[in-house]
Enzyme design. Structure first.
Site, PDB file in Angstrom:
ATOM      1  CG  HIS A 289     -51.859  -3.951 -22.028  1.00 32.61           C
ATOM      2  ND1 HIS A 289     -51.710  -2.689 -22.567  1.00 32.61           N
ATOM      3  CD2 HIS A 289     -50.978  -4.747 -22.688  1.00 32.61           C
ATOM      4  CE1 HIS A 289     -50.781  -2.732 -23.510  1.00 32.61           C
ATOM      5  NE2 HIS A 289     -50.318  -3.964 -23.592  1.00 32.61           N
ATOM      6  NE  ARG A 312     -47.638   1.621 -24.396  1.00 33.71           N
ATOM      7  CZ  ARG A 312     -47.409   0.673 -23.495  1.00 33.71           C
ATOM      8  NH1 ARG A 312     -46.509   0.875 -22.544  1.00 33.71           N
ATOM      9  NH2 ARG A 312     -48.041  -0.476 -23.543  1.00 33.71           N
TER      10      ARG A 312
END
Length: 515
Positions: A289, A312
């Site tokens: 990740h 994000r």
């Protein structure tokens, strides 16, 4: 006219028939648990108590099975309880309520593209095709999965989350889903489900080429047998640093990276069944990740908090050591990870420290993500409120003019609809007058795409002489492979657990071993 004798015989037959009917009604009313020899209640053994296991338990119970759960930890939950991004669904009620136009075909397309040709299409079609049904299943337990956001790699907002409470308190999606289903299993299904915690799976019991049960080690170290149909839902190996580490065996180049996984993610079931001839698939596909939070107070700590992809999705951008953007922040996880390793430096320029990027946020992004959620990370010293642009430049030790250009370029790209990195979705804008927040993030081992190979019915396959289902053995969740291919999309893990957990539970409950 019938004779008196015939009338008496008919009367007697009628009395007997009515009596038999009344006795049958009484028997079925007072003794519903009585079963004939052909109605023996099937026994399903579920190894692993995360979301895949819980989903399998509930589905198997609904189809008449009694269930035993084997869980090596002290409580149910696993990595599912740590999930923060959300759960995907296409054509869901929540999407329709918000006017989001999505389709199963679009979801399939995004998932297959993310898998770089390695995903098994039949599994992806089941994942996407049953996604709205999975969402209805979860919402039937009162889980308010109505907040829909767009994560990296998805062309459409389809990741479902739980809105914060009226006072702004965040609701952790994975923990809440797992806790709700766990309580249902432990309370509502207590008459048909036995949960054995602190109990470790040891081996499969086979009769010929059929699985007929398992052996397990109880908390007191005694070894026991259970007989029945088996579902393996015991998770992955992204924190396996044991002597026979699967990380060292399949991805040695990644083995020393930090992880978001709990200490239980050691691939025990995969190793314990290695002699049973089960088919493994994509074992070298382990997802890193891109955004694990680095704790400045303990930057070398091996286990990281995940920086939720929703940050994000709410507009946070990533900066390199010079204060410049270098990637589409909403790109696929493996692409963002590769970009961080290519463009960023070690924390504090110390080669013994992790490679880091800076996640930049403003008040709008924090509000959209959830101020109380952000406050949790602020309290831990992970997210830092740095203040003005000048204070941001001083904190990052970069030129303020470079930061100004970075923000202006980002906003200009948002106006045009595309930037130099291919980004086309810009959830938030920045101005030099903003109040800024930062967090240092580093790529972190997160998920294993590989594992036991399964069929469309969640049957575990054997490796040779040809890939056929192993009778009496099913699998679901991260312990299995083939769904995600080379890269898993955010929000697909929880969905896989629910969809294939239920598929496995259904088929295991209906499985009948030939005598």
């Amino acid at each position: 006219m019938p004779s008196t004798g015939l009338i008496r015989v008919a009367y007697f037959v009628a009395i007997v028939a009515v009596g038999a009917f009344i006795l049958a009604v009484i028997r079925s009313s007072l003794f519903p648990q009585i079963r004939t020899a052909t109605e023996v209640q099937p026994h399903v053994i579920v190894v692993g108590g995360g979301l895949a296991g819980l989903s399998a338990v509930i589905e198997a119970s609904r189809h008449g099975a009694r269930i035993t759960v084997i869980e090596k930890e002290k409580s149910l939950g696993g990595n599912s309880a740590k999930a923060t991004s959300g759960i995907n669904a296409a054509e869901s009620a929540a999407q329709k309520e918000r006017g989001i136009s999505d389709s199963v075909d679009s979801f399939v397309k995004d998932t297959l593209a993310s898998g770089d040709g390695l995903s098994k299409p039949e599994l992806v079609h089941i994942l996407a095709g049953k996604s709205a049904e999975a969402m209805d299943f979860l919402r039937s337990f009162g889980l308010n999965l109505v907040d829909v956001v767009q994560l990296g790699g998805h062309g459409i907002p389809r990741t479902h989350r739980i809105p914060p409470t009226a006072d702004g308190r965040p609701i952790p999606v994975g923990f809440t889903i797992v806790s709700t289903l766990r309580k249902y299993v432990e309370n509502d299904l207590r008459n048909t489900v036995q949960v054995l915690v602190n109990s470790a799976f040891k081996s499969l019991i086979l009769e010929g080429d059929r699985v007929v049960g398992i052996t397990y080690e109880a908390e007191d170290k005694t070894v026991h047998q259970l007989h029945g149909t088996v579902i393996l839902t015991a998770g992955g190996y992204a924190n396996d640093h044991t002597e026979d580490s699967l990380l060292d065996k399949y991805v040695p180049s990644l083995a020393k990276l930090p992880t978001t996984n709990g200490p239980w993610a050691t691939g025990d079931v995969i190793k314990a069944t290695s002699a049973a001839g089960l088919s493994l698939i994509h074992m070298d596909q382990v997802q890193t990740h891109p955004t694990g939070f680095l704790e400045p107070s303990n930057p070398k700590h091996h286990t990281k908090f995940l920086a939720p992809e929703a940050l994000r999705g709410c507009g946070a951008i990533l900066l390199d050591g010079e204060g410049k953007r270098f990637v589409d922040e909403l790109g696929r996880r493996n692409h963002v990870t590769d970009a961080i390793f290519s463009h960023c430096k070690h924390y504090q320029d110390d080669g013994s420290m992790p490679i880091v990027a800076v996640m930049l946020m403003n008040d709008e992004i924090i509000k959209r993500f959830g101020a109380p959620s952000a406050a949790f990370y602020e309290k831990k010293g992970i997210i830092e409120n740095v203040g003005s642009l000048g204070e941001l430049a001083a904190r990052l030790q970069v030129d303020a003019a470079v930061l100004t250009d970075t923000l202006a370029s980002h906003n200009k790209a948002a106006e045009s609809g595309k930037d130099e990195f291919g980004k086309t979705t810009f959830p938030a804008l920045f101005t030099p007058d903003d109040n800024f927040y930062i967090a240092y993030i580093t790529p972190t081992l997160h998920y294993c795409m590989g594992g036991l190979e399964i069929s469309a019915k969640a049957e575990v396959l054997r490796s040779k002489p040809e890939k056929k289902p192993v009778a009496g053995l099913y699998g679901a969740g991260e312990v299995t492979g083939g769904v995600h291919g080379a890269n898993r999309l955010g929000g697909n893990s929880l969905l896989e657990c629910v969809v294939f957990g239920r598929v496995a539970g259904y088929h295991a409950a209906h499985y009948r071993r030939e005598k």
